[in-house]
Design a protein around this motif. Sequence first.
Motif, mmCIF file in Angstrom:
data_model
loop_
_atom_site.group_PDB
_atom_site.id
_atom_site.type_symbol
_atom_site.label_atom_id
_atom_site.label_comp_id
_atom_site.label_asym_id
_atom_site.label_seq_id
_atom_site.Cartn_x
_atom_site.Cartn_y
_atom_site.Cartn_z
ATOM 1 N N ILE A 1 10.511 28.747 -18.525
ATOM 2 C CA ILE A 1 11.465 27.690 -18.174
ATOM 3 C C ILE A 1 12.914 28.150 -18.285
ATOM 4 N N CYS A 2 13.181 29.201 -19.038
ATOM 5 C CA CYS A 2 14.579 29.607 -19.262
ATOM 6 C C CYS A 2 15.265 29.955 -17.932
ATOM 7 N N PRO A 3 16.368 29.280 -17.631
ATOM 8 C CA PRO A 3 17.024 29.506 -16.337
ATOM 9 C C PRO A 3 17.738 30.849 -16.232
ATOM 10 N N THR A 4 17.945 31.515 -17.371
ATOM 11 C CA THR A 4 18.668 32.792 -17.315
ATOM 12 C C THR A 4 17.773 33.986 -17.664
ATOM 13 N N GLN A 5 16.487 33.757 -17.749
ATOM 14 C CA GLN A 5 15.526 34.819 -18.105
ATOM 15 C C GLN A 5 15.906 35.485 -19.435
ATOM 16 N N ALA A 6 16.353 34.643 -20.389
ATOM 17 C CA ALA A 6 16.819 35.187 -21.670
ATOM 18 C C ALA A 6 15.699 35.338 -22.691
ATOM 19 N N VAL A 7 14.571 34.660 -22.470
ATOM 20 C CA VAL A 7 13.513 34.701 -23.481
ATOM 21 C C VAL A 7 12.525 35.810 -23.129
ATOM 22 N N GLU A 8 12.329 36.698 -24.069
ATOM 23 C CA GLU A 8 11.421 37.817 -23.828
ATOM 24 C C GLU A 8 10.190 37.677 -24.712
ATOM 25 N N ILE A 9 9.121 38.302 -24.278
ATOM 26 C CA ILE A 9 7.841 38.201 -24.980
ATOM 27 C C ILE A 9 7.010 39.390 -24.545
ATOM 28 N N ARG A 10 6.012 39.735 -25.335
ATOM 29 C CA ARG A 10 5.185 40.867 -24.895
ATOM 30 C C ARG A 10 4.312 40.433 -23.728
ATOM 31 N N GLY A 11 3.984 41.359 -22.903
ATOM 32 C CA GLY A 11 3.028 41.079 -21.844
ATOM 33 C C GLY A 11 1.639 41.338 -22.392
ATOM 34 N N TYR A 12 0.712 40.422 -22.201
ATOM 35 C CA TYR A 12 -0.643 40.633 -22.705
ATOM 36 C C TYR A 12 -1.276 41.843 -22.039
ATOM 37 N N ALA A 13 -2.071 42.534 -22.805
ATOM 38 C CA ALA A 13 -2.676 43.778 -22.313
ATOM 39 C C ALA A 13 -3.643 43.539 -21.161
ATOM 40 N N ASP A 14 -4.047 42.292 -20.964
ATOM 41 C CA ASP A 14 -4.972 42.068 -19.851
ATOM 42 C C ASP A 14 -4.267 41.990 -18.506
ATOM 43 N N PHE A 15 -2.927 41.968 -18.509
ATOM 44 C CA PHE A 15 -2.276 42.035 -17.207
ATOM 45 C C PHE A 15 -1.174 43.080 -17.105
ATOM 46 N N VAL A 16 -0.687 43.621 -18.219
ATOM 47 C CA VAL A 16 0.235 44.765 -18.129
ATOM 48 C C VAL A 16 -0.109 45.757 -19.242
ATOM 49 N N PRO A 17 0.130 47.036 -19.026
ATOM 50 C CA PRO A 17 -0.140 48.017 -20.073
ATOM 51 C C PRO A 17 0.849 47.885 -21.226
ATOM 52 N N MET A 18 0.520 48.505 -22.343
ATOM 53 C CA MET A 18 1.389 48.465 -23.523
ATOM 54 C C MET A 18 2.822 48.864 -23.182
ATOM 55 N N ASN A 19 3.742 48.139 -23.809
ATOM 56 C CA ASN A 19 5.175 48.439 -23.709
ATOM 57 C C ASN A 19 5.800 48.106 -22.364
ATOM 58 N N ALA A 20 5.054 47.528 -21.460
ATOM 59 C CA ALA A 20 5.674 47.066 -20.219
ATOM 60 C C ALA A 20 6.339 45.723 -20.515
ATOM 61 N N SER A 21 7.481 45.472 -19.910
ATOM 62 C CA SER A 21 8.143 44.177 -20.089
ATOM 63 C C SER A 21 7.817 43.290 -18.894
ATOM 64 N N VAL A 22 7.758 41.992 -19.146
ATOM 65 C CA VAL A 22 7.471 41.043 -18.065
ATOM 66 C C VAL A 22 8.565 39.984 -18.039
ATOM 67 N N THR A 23 9.068 39.701 -16.878
ATOM 68 C CA THR A 23 10.138 38.701 -16.732
ATOM 69 C C THR A 23 9.794 37.774 -15.576
ATOM 70 N N PRO A 24 9.728 36.469 -15.843
ATOM 71 C CA PRO A 24 9.404 35.537 -14.770
ATOM 72 C C PRO A 24 10.653 34.970 -14.097
ATOM 73 N N LEU A 25 10.500 34.615 -12.843
ATOM 74 C CA LEU A 25 11.550 33.896 -12.122
ATOM 75 C C LEU A 25 10.858 32.773 -11.366
ATOM 76 N N ARG A 26 11.170 31.527 -11.781
ATOM 77 C CA ARG A 26 10.482 30.376 -11.201
ATOM 78 C C ARG A 26 11.192 29.842 -9.983
ATOM 79 N N SER A 27 10.412 29.318 -9.039
ATOM 80 C CA SER A 27 10.961 28.454 -8.000
ATOM 81 C C SER A 27 10.117 27.183 -8.049
ATOM 82 N N THR A 28 10.317 26.271 -7.128
ATOM 83 C CA THR A 28 9.601 24.997 -7.234
ATOM 84 C C THR A 28 8.106 25.148 -6.963
ATOM 85 N N ASP A 29 7.721 26.166 -6.208
ATOM 86 C CA ASP A 29 6.303 26.278 -5.870
ATOM 87 C C ASP A 29 5.671 27.614 -6.231
ATOM 88 N N SER A 30 6.448 28.509 -6.819
ATOM 89 C CA SER A 30 5.866 29.811 -7.147
ATOM 90 C C SER A 30 6.612 30.431 -8.318
#
Length: 146
Positions: free
Chosen positions: A56-85
Amino acid sequence: MPSFVNPEKCDGCKALDKTACQHICPNDLMVLDKDKMKAYNREPEMCWECYNCVKICPTQAVEIRGYADFVPMNASVTPLRSTDSIMWTVKFRNGILKRFKFPIRTTEEGKAQPAGGFETAHGDLNDHILAQEPEALKLSEVYTIK
Ligand code: SF4
Ligand code: SF4
């Protein structure tokens, strides 16, 4: 690893009464330092990594680990939301960037049924009696502490 706020990106949601991350956290963990106008996770050990504040963060300020089931160790994941995707940017340890876009809803924005289409006992979402109670409990009434 619990979520954490990158203070360089956080703008305190521009001094709204309640920040987006405060509004969305089911554990009420996010607080805003009003002097610095930066949010932080006040009890990281209570964070269950639900990703709500991350998404939900509008500035992509909140970081978290990416679960190993979708990214390998130490990879960072950053979401960017729109209304439908939602677009996930994954940065791998070797610097490679990949982006994945997923639809996030099949119900038009603002049209979701709060109770999922089920009637609550008294039609009141704030009532302590859950849907289909007391019948589902085979009781004549749901007992409460007086
Ligand atoms: Fe900062 Fe993002 Fe929280 Fe807003 S939602 S207060 S920008 S971390
Ligand atoms: Fe709260 Fe979920 Fe964010 Fe953890 S990941 S601080 S539980 S919203």
